[in-house]
Design a protein around this motif. Structure first.
Motif: not given
Length: 943
Positions: A564, A819, A822, A824
């Motif tokens: 993200d 990834a 987590n 971003p």
């Protein structure tokens, strides 16, 4: 290259002189470097940004000249009498403090549930007084009527005593004028009786006349009562009166009042519930938290988040200092001033904390690797000069220093040592192998690694300059500054440091001091065996190594699709450091940081007063159809997940129609205007909209200016303000606000959704775009440069392609790790693709270039690989350990984005090292076989 390296060593003193003068010139720019804390630097040109600027400039409650501080108040029960009194006392302290007071708006500068409760108590007392007065007036009126009847039926009775009797038994002050009216009425009734005018019609007239007389007598009192009732509706008691009222009540009376005020069934309750946490049950008499909102005025006009004026910063700092120091309640202040202060302090504290720790780690590694005081000091001098050149260039180019540039500082420290290690270790190899004097050994070292350093600098600069493709100005500046820094690194460690080392080593050797030192990895032992593993694997099973690398890379590439992008104000706010960090000696020890905790609390428990989206309508806003569509859009907004709701379940949405409804409920004249224009009774004007706006501005100018923009008498824009749920993803907010804007769109108007939340999402999208563009541009550019360079120098563009493959592997491993963890893309990790390519090429190039040199002289490919990995590999290991340690220091940083960047960059370096010494050798073996480039098959490179 060898000729150049010889010239450098032969003219070492000239090189030193030129570099010192150049450094002095560049250093003159250091004092010109400004600091920047404004978050505007992270936004690009967008229609939504222009719309928000229009809103701020043209609607009264935009950020043009006001800002709000949200004060979180906590206690076991914030609704008990003691805490409510403490809240009011705190408000009084704010208003009487000179630093805070000079920033407060004129009206309603402090608002809290304590104000609502105290005002409600005063209003109830006042209402009770008015009811008593009304009853007394009615009783007096009845007594006057009875006296009139009695005097009429008894013509001989004296008027004066009867009037005085009424006067004596009422608190209403009857005057001589009242007596005159009363006596005239008695005389008139007696005359009517004498004339026998007793027909039904005459009697009714007399009765009407009697009522008129009593009303005339009490007319002034009734008028004062009506005026007092109107004033009651607008009652705004002072803090002193509020305090006096609350203190006069018992605990049970306060509890009853709180339950009534927060019952959730009135406008008063809606206002009070805005200060209550999401988990509060309307009507209950206890909870552990509430909000106090302080509205301030900025004399300098609007300002961007993170760039509050000094007076706002000082005032909000004073709010924290003015918090009660007893156990009455706990106070946590959040506002633009606090944010600006903490962003500035976090930059300073981060540099003071990370800088020394990074240098300490680097120094530790240098001591272990160099084991020579002179080389250590030269390395540290080089680092300082690289930073001086970098910051000096920032000053000359007018580039302000902001939080992300802390990353550049650590990056250049690591890369500086990397360059220094390669030069020094190759120099040591040359001195060990042939016993050559310092000047000749340095010429060999620069001739050997010089090409690689130039290639590395070129490709790393390309990696950094790939950020020029970013739509975000700050990333373009970061790319330019990083490129300048890496060029400075080449100049300092490719010219100045070698020249200084030659001069100093010769000086020391003339005095009998041995300056021959061993290079890492050349003397056997566990390091040598570890580095030689890559050569062994490449010789015995190169295809297996390549296949394993491909499989791991495929998994990383797949994971990369789920990364993200994030841009939030909280990204820039420091976490409050652990106690052990605070216990470090000054000036390294950071201060206390509360804004991040405050944001988390507000997001979790309250309706954020500062997290809103705006639906801006411009054009023919007096068209009834425009208001109808906007009202329908509001209804849809109320049902969306992104729209915040108050504790009573009401959606937190404000637009012209809701403002009209509130004003009409309190003002009869505007209610008549609105009702006349609302022909179908749906609450939305169907005709004479201009007249409705005019009357709204007349009756409630501040409320009108909040949602309707008027310029030179012409109505030009409307806005709907939607308080958004901070727990909903920004992407969802942007989508849903866009739907609302589409609902309001129509002929004659343009509608757009804007607000900080929406702009943050746009920035996040651009961060992801930056990462992708820099990846493509950097990878392709480096590929072309290396292919052309090796084609021209070695006659084989394929070596350039082989060299770039491990970099691509490294990139997928890094993205896969992001990834997995987590992490971003944010304001610094958005640079990670270009950075990975720059760092990865650095490691791969040194191995490829050294292998190419050794291949021309070695007897076998295995021997060439062995010499490459134990020679250059040793420098790479030292460089990787040093640079990774430097970035790992960021794990103790007080800024979360620096922590994540430190972790991922340290892993990038580790991955780049592993790819260059374990995967690249297998690729080089396959390349040598396919291209028939065995030992002695090509001319040796210079040096």
């Amino acid at each position: 290259m060898f000729d150049v390296s010889e010239w450098i060593t032969d003219n070492a003193r000239l090189v030193i002189a030129v570099m010192v003068v150049a450094s002095a010139v560049v250093a003159a720019g250091v004092p010109m470097v400004d600091r920047s804390t404004s978050l505007d630097q992270f936004q690009t040109d967008a229609d939504e940004a222009d719309a928000l600027e229009y809103v701020d400039a043209n609607f009264s409650r935009g950020t043009t000249d006001t800002t709000s501080a949200q004060v979180i108040v906590r206690d076991d029960d914030v609704l008990d009498k003691g805490t409510l009194v403490s809240i009011l006392e705190y408000e009084r302290a704010l208003q009487t403090n000179e630093t805070v007071n000079e920033t407060l708006v004129e009206n309603d500068s402090t608002r809290s549930v304590a104000n609502v409760v105290a005002t409600a108590a005063i209003r109830e007392d006042r209402a009770a007084e008015l009811q008593t007065r009304e009853r007394e007036l009615a009783r007096t009126e009845a007594h006057l009527a009875e006296a009139l009847d009695s005097l009429e039926s008894n013509p001989n009775a004296s008027v004066r005593p009867a009037f005085d009797a009424v006067d004596a038994n009422t608190s209403v002050g009857l005057t001589e004028e009242d007596y005159t009216l009363f006596a005239a009425a008695v005389e008139e009734r007696r005359e009517s009786t004498d004339d026998n005018e007793t027909t039904p019609t005459a009697t009714a007239q007399n009765e009407t006349g009697d009522r008129s007389v009593t009303e005339q007598i009490l007319a002034d009192e009734y008028a004062r009562l009506a005026e007092d009732r109107r004033e009651l509706a607008e009652l705004d008691p002072t803090l002193e009166k509020q305090l006096e009222e609350l203190r006069s009540l018992s605990d049970s009376e306060v509890g009853t009042l709180v339950a009534d005020v927060l019952a959730g069934d009135s406008d008063r309750s809606a206002r009070a519930l805005a200060f209550m946490p999401d988990y509060y049950e309307p009507g209950s008499t206890g909870t552990n938290a509430t909000l106090l909102v302080v509205t301030q005025e900025s004399a300098g006009g609007s300002f961007a988040p993170g760039d509050a004026p000094e007076e706002i910063e000082d005032a909000q700092a004073a709010m924290t200092d003015l918090a009660p120091d007893d156990d009455s309640m706990a106070v946590l202040v959040y506002g633009d001033g606090i944010v600006s202060t903490e962003i500035t302090n976090s930059m300073i504290d981060s540099v003071l904390l990370v800088g020394p720790l990074a240098i300490a780690f680097v120094l530790l590694v240098l001591v272990v690797v160099y084991r020579d005081l002179l080389d250590i000091l030269l390395g540290l001098l080089g680092i300082v000069l690289v930073l001086v050149w970098t910051f000096g260039a920032m000053g000359w180019f007018d580039i302000a220093f902001s939080q992300p540039f802390i990353v550049v500082l650590v990056l250049l420290i690591g890369l500086s040592i990397d360059y220094g290690l390669h030069v020094v270790m190759r120099y040591r190899e040359a001195r060990e192998s042939s016993g050559t004097p310092p000047r000749r050994a340095m010429a060999v070292a620069l001739g050997s690694v010089g090409v690689a350093l130039v290639y590395v600098t070129t490709t790393t600069v390309i990696g950094f300059l790939s950020n020029l493709t970013s739509p975000l100005g700050v990333f373009r500046e970061l790319g330019v500054v990083s490129a300048i820094g890496i060029v400075a690194t080449l100049l300092v460690f490719g010219l100045l440091v070698p020249a200084l080392k030659v001069e100093l080593d010769e000086l020391l050797e003339r005095r009998g001091i041995d300056r021959v030192k061993p290079a890492v990895g050349t003397g056997g032992g566990p390091v040598n065996r570890l580095l030689d593993t890559g050569a062994t694997l490449a010789t015995k099973a190169p295809y297996v190594v390549i296949v394993v690398a491909l499989l791991v890379s495929a998994a990383g590439a797949y994971g990369a699709t789920g990364i993200d992008a994030s841009f939030e104000q909280s990204d820039f706010l420091a976490e409050d450091p652990d106690d052990w960090v605070k216990d470090l000696p000054d000036p390294i020890a950071p201060g206390t940081y509360t804004a991040g905790t405050a944001i988390d609390t507000l997001d979790r428990d309250f309706v954020r007063q500062d997290t809103t989206a705006t639906i801006l309508v411009r054009g023919d806003v007096t068209d009834p159809a425009t208001l109808d569509r906007l009202d329908a859009a509001r209804t849809n907004a109320s049902d969306m997940s992104a729209t915040e709701t108050y504790a009573d379940g009401e959606p937190a949405v404000t637009d012209p129609v809701t403002v009209m409804d509130r004003v009409a409920a309190d003002d009869e004249s505007f209610n008549r205007t609105l009702s006349a224009a609302d022909t179908d009774g749906d609450g939305v004007p169907d005709e004479n909209v201009t007249a409705v706006y005019d009357d709204l501005y007349r009756v409630a100018p501040e409320e009108a200016a909040d949602v309707v923009h008027r310029e030179d008498g012409e109505y030009q824009a409307l806005r709907m303000v939607v308080t958004v749920d901070s727990g909903v993803a920004d992407e969802v907010v942007r989508d849903q606000m866009g739907w609302i804007a589409d609902d309001a769109e129509g002929e004659g108007v343009s509608v757009i959704a804007t607000g900080d939340v929406i702009l943050n999402q746009i920035t996040a999208d651009q961060l992801a775009e930056t990462a992708l563009l820099s990846l493509v541009v950097a990878l392709l550019s480096v590929f072309v440069v290396l292919a052309v360079a090796y084609r021209l120098t070695e006659g084989s563009a394929s070596l350039g392609a082989v060299t770039i493959v491990p970099v691509a592997f490294t990139l997928t491993w890094v993205l896969g790790t992001m990834a997995l963890l987590n992490i971003p893309f944010n304001i610094v990790t958005g640079m990670i693709t270009g950075l990975t390519i720059g760092l990865g090429v650095d490691y791969s190039l040194h191995v490829s270039e050294r292998f190419n040199q050794e291949l021309a002289e070695a007897e076998t490919v295995t021997a060439a690989l062995h010499e490459t990995l134990t020679g250059t590999g040793g420098a790479l290991l030292s460089s990787a350990a040093t640079t990774a340690a430097g970035f790992a220091v960021l794990l103790v940083a007080i800024l979360p984005f620096l922590q994540s960047f430190g972790l991922i960059t340290a892993l990038t370096i580790v991955y780049a090292f592993l790819a260059s010494v374990f995967v690249l050798p297998s690729l080089l073996v396959v390349w040598a076989r396919v291209m028939n480039r065995g030992p002695g098959s090509g001319p040796p490179t210079s040096g």
